[in-house]
Design a protein around this motif. Sequence first.
Motif, PDB file in Angstrom:
ATOM      1  N   VAL A  14       0.846  -1.194   0.000  1.00 46.21           N
ATOM      2  CA  VAL A  14       0.000   0.000   0.000  1.00 46.21           C
ATOM      3  C   VAL A  14       0.878   1.240   0.000  1.00 46.21           C
ATOM      4  N   ARG A  15       0.298   2.360  -0.415  1.00 45.02           N
ATOM      5  CA  ARG A  15       1.000   3.644  -0.312  1.00 45.02           C
ATOM      6  C   ARG A  15       0.654   4.307   1.011  1.00 45.02           C
ATOM      7  N   ALA A  16      -0.519   4.043   1.514  1.00 45.72           N
ATOM      8  CA  ALA A  16      -0.935   4.568   2.816  1.00 45.72           C
ATOM      9  C   ALA A  16      -0.657   3.482   3.855  1.00 45.72           C
ATOM     10  N   GLU A  17      -1.290   3.579   5.000  1.00 47.14           N
ATOM     11  CA  GLU A  17      -1.065   2.576   6.042  1.00 47.14           C
ATOM     12  C   GLU A  17      -1.874   1.306   5.825  1.00 47.14           C
ATOM     13  N   TYR A  18      -3.057   1.433   5.232  1.00 50.85           N
ATOM     14  CA  TYR A  18      -3.974   0.304   5.092  1.00 50.85           C
ATOM     15  C   TYR A  18      -4.631   0.300   3.712  1.00 50.85           C
ATOM     16  N   LEU A  19      -5.068  -0.880   3.289  1.00 52.11           N
ATOM     17  CA  LEU A  19      -6.016  -0.969   2.196  1.00 52.11           C
ATOM     18  C   LEU A  19      -7.354  -0.484   2.738  1.00 52.11           C
ATOM     19  N   PRO A  20      -8.279  -0.058   1.879  1.00 53.84           N
ATOM     20  CA  PRO A  20      -9.585   0.383   2.370  1.00 53.84           C
ATOM     21  C   PRO A  20     -10.257  -0.699   3.220  1.00 53.84           C
ATOM     22  N   GLY A  21     -10.697  -0.305   4.406  1.00 52.79           N
ATOM     23  CA  GLY A  21     -11.365  -1.221   5.320  1.00 52.79           C
ATOM     24  C   GLY A  21     -10.450  -2.026   6.222  1.00 52.79           C
ATOM     25  N   HIS A  22      -9.169  -2.056   5.923  1.00 47.03           N
ATOM     26  CA  HIS A  22      -8.252  -2.877   6.698  1.00 47.03           C
ATOM     27  C   HIS A  22      -7.876  -2.245   8.032  1.00 47.03           C
ATOM     28  N   ASP A  23      -8.085  -0.931   8.173  1.00 45.78           N
ATOM     29  CA  ASP A  23      -7.876  -0.319   9.478  1.00 45.78           C
ATOM     30  C   ASP A  23      -8.891  -0.874  10.473  1.00 45.78           C
TER      31      ASP A  23
END
Length: 89
Positions: free
Chosen positions: A25-34
Motif C-alpha cells: 500500500v501507499r498509505a497505512e492500510y487498504l480500504p477497510g483494513h484499518d
Amino acid sequence: MSPEVSGEPAGELASKCLCGCGSNVRAEYLPGHDSRHKSALIRSVLAAEAPGTDDATKDAGVEAYAVILRRGWVAHLDKSRQVAQRNRD
C-alpha cells in the motif's frame, strides 16, 4: 483500479498494510483494513483480560493495547468492553 485498492505493488513508496494481510500500500492500510486491524487488536486485549489467561496472551494484549492507545482507538476498546460485559451478565 488503483494499486491501493487492488493490493498490487504500489511503486517505490509502497509499504505493507498494517493489518498484517501482506498487501502493498501507499498509505497505512487498504480500504477497510484499518477496521480489521482495530478489531484484531481489541480481541487481543479482551482475551488478555479474561480470567485464567496465560502469559503469552497477556503479553500480546499489552502490545495490542499500546497500539490502540497510539492510534486513538481507546473509545472503541471501551465500547467493546461494555458489550462483552453485557454478554457475560
